[in-house]
Design a protein around this motif. Structure first.
Motif, PDB file in Angstrom:
ATOM      1  N   VAL A  46       0.426  -1.245  -0.164  1.00 27.11           N
ATOM      2  CA  VAL A  46       0.224   0.030   0.006  1.00 27.11           C
ATOM      3  C   VAL A  46       0.851   1.232   0.037  1.00 27.11           C
ATOM      4  O   VAL A  46       0.621   2.485  -0.355  1.00 27.11           O
ATOM      5  CB  VAL A  46      -0.421   0.205   1.236  1.00 27.11           C
ATOM      6  N   SER A  50       0.565   4.260  -2.657  1.00 24.71           N
ATOM      7  CA  SER A  50       0.484   5.835  -2.164  1.00 24.71           C
ATOM      8  C   SER A  50       1.582   6.811  -3.277  1.00 24.71           C
ATOM      9  O   SER A  50       1.351   7.363  -3.220  1.00 24.71           O
ATOM     10  CB  SER A  50       0.120   5.414  -1.233  1.00 24.71           C
ATOM     11  N   THR A  51       2.618   5.653  -2.982  1.00 25.23           N
ATOM     12  CA  THR A  51       3.780   6.870  -3.626  1.00 25.23           C
ATOM     13  C   THR A  51       4.459   6.681  -4.381  1.00 25.23           C
ATOM     14  O   THR A  51       5.350   7.351  -5.200  1.00 25.23           O
ATOM     15  CB  THR A  51       5.248   6.894  -3.108  1.00 25.23           C
TER      16      THR A  51
END
Length: 56
Positions: A46, A50-51
């Motif tokens: 995750v 997300s990055t």
């Protein structure tokens, strides 16, 4: 001789119970360890999503 057999039976039964308890605790600890490792893996995945990490 009868006392020796009684003592032997007491020890055999005690270690039989001890083995069951140890296996029960071992599998419980092992399952928590596996859940912990799985949670770290999901967190890392995750975090990478997300990055903006490219999975190519």
């Amino acid at each position: 001789m009868k006392k020796l057999l009684l003592v032997r039976e007491i020890y055999v039964e005690a270690f039989r119970d001890w083995t069951y308890l140890m296996l029960n605790r071992y599998f419980k600890a092992f399952s928590w360890f596996c859940i912990f490792l799985w949670a770290i893996t999901v967190y890392a995945f995750v975090f990478r999503l997300s990055t903006g990490f490219l999975f190519v």
